[in-house]
Enzyme design. Sequence first.
Site, mmCIF file in Angstrom:
data_model
loop_
_atom_site.group_PDB
_atom_site.id
_atom_site.type_symbol
_atom_site.label_atom_id
_atom_site.label_comp_id
_atom_site.label_asym_id
_atom_site.label_seq_id
_atom_site.Cartn_x
_atom_site.Cartn_y
_atom_site.Cartn_z
ATOM 1 N N SER A 43 0.857 -1.192 0.000
ATOM 2 C CA SER A 43 0.000 0.000 0.000
ATOM 3 C C SER A 43 0.880 1.225 0.000
ATOM 4 C CB SER A 43 -0.893 0.020 1.246
ATOM 5 O OG SER A 43 -1.552 1.269 1.395
ATOM 6 N N TYR A 78 -2.596 -0.795 9.867
ATOM 7 C CA TYR A 78 -2.541 -1.145 8.445
ATOM 8 C C TYR A 78 -1.234 -0.659 7.826
ATOM 9 C CZ TYR A 78 -4.036 -1.419 3.542
ATOM 10 O OH TYR A 78 -4.119 -1.705 2.201
#
Length: 278
Positions: free
Chosen positions: A156, A169
């Site tokens: 990401s 995350y």
Amino acid sequence: MAGQVHAEISAAPTGFAGELTGRFALVTGAGRGIGEAVVAALAGRGARVLATDLDADTVEKVAAQYDGGRVTARPLDVTDAAAVEALVEDTESAHGPLDIAVNVAGILRSAPAIDLSDEDWAATFAVNTNGVFHVCRSVARRMSARGAGSIVTVASNAAGIPRAGMSAYAASKAATAMFTKCLGLEVAAQGVRCNTVCPGSTLTDMQRGMWEESGADIEAARRSVIAGDLGAHRTGIPLGRIADPADIAEAVAFLASDRARHITLHDLYVDGGATLRG
């Protein structure tokens, strides 16, 4: 939902339709979103694909879209190291060596860091980091022994830039990206390439879930992501659009192919310029 991306990219771009013919790929998190799009991109280039997901029904529906045995489905919990090893061993024994592995399986538990529960932190790392480790360890051992292979991890852009409310995350993806690079350094001499693709905001169930949790109107939320949020220290998207899963899958397919034969230890950001890494 399964099936939404298949028609969009089942045919590879002109000139690349057969570039993965003869290759065998494992894809995790293949039941929806980016994982489903990766299956379509690889199968569209001629690869055989083993599509895996925790949700057995969803990944079976993905595989059912393809004829001729191009795509087969198996349930897989990537947090279970023994299950991963057994699947890779059984797959290679029955269907031949894996040439490509793509780590897509991931979860998002969002909350301010001071409010994040131990359970959410542990669950995030169990899937996003430990799961990648389990898959990479299993396939890299075998690829290294054969002297060839390509591993692509979908991380990401949050791995490289702080995001409010996304500490678990972002930290899990940063750990995963660095693990993939370290692995790539260790196996490069054996002909195995390891790269990461780092998406920004992408129209997946995960993205829509974030919007729905906030109670935002979907279209208004989409515009807000593109515009950015100064109060949240978040830049907008210079290209003026949110990614489709196909955009990420195309980057994965490139890195898995021989066109990227001299690329390893690389982070490919596919975020429309959102992290200003241009």
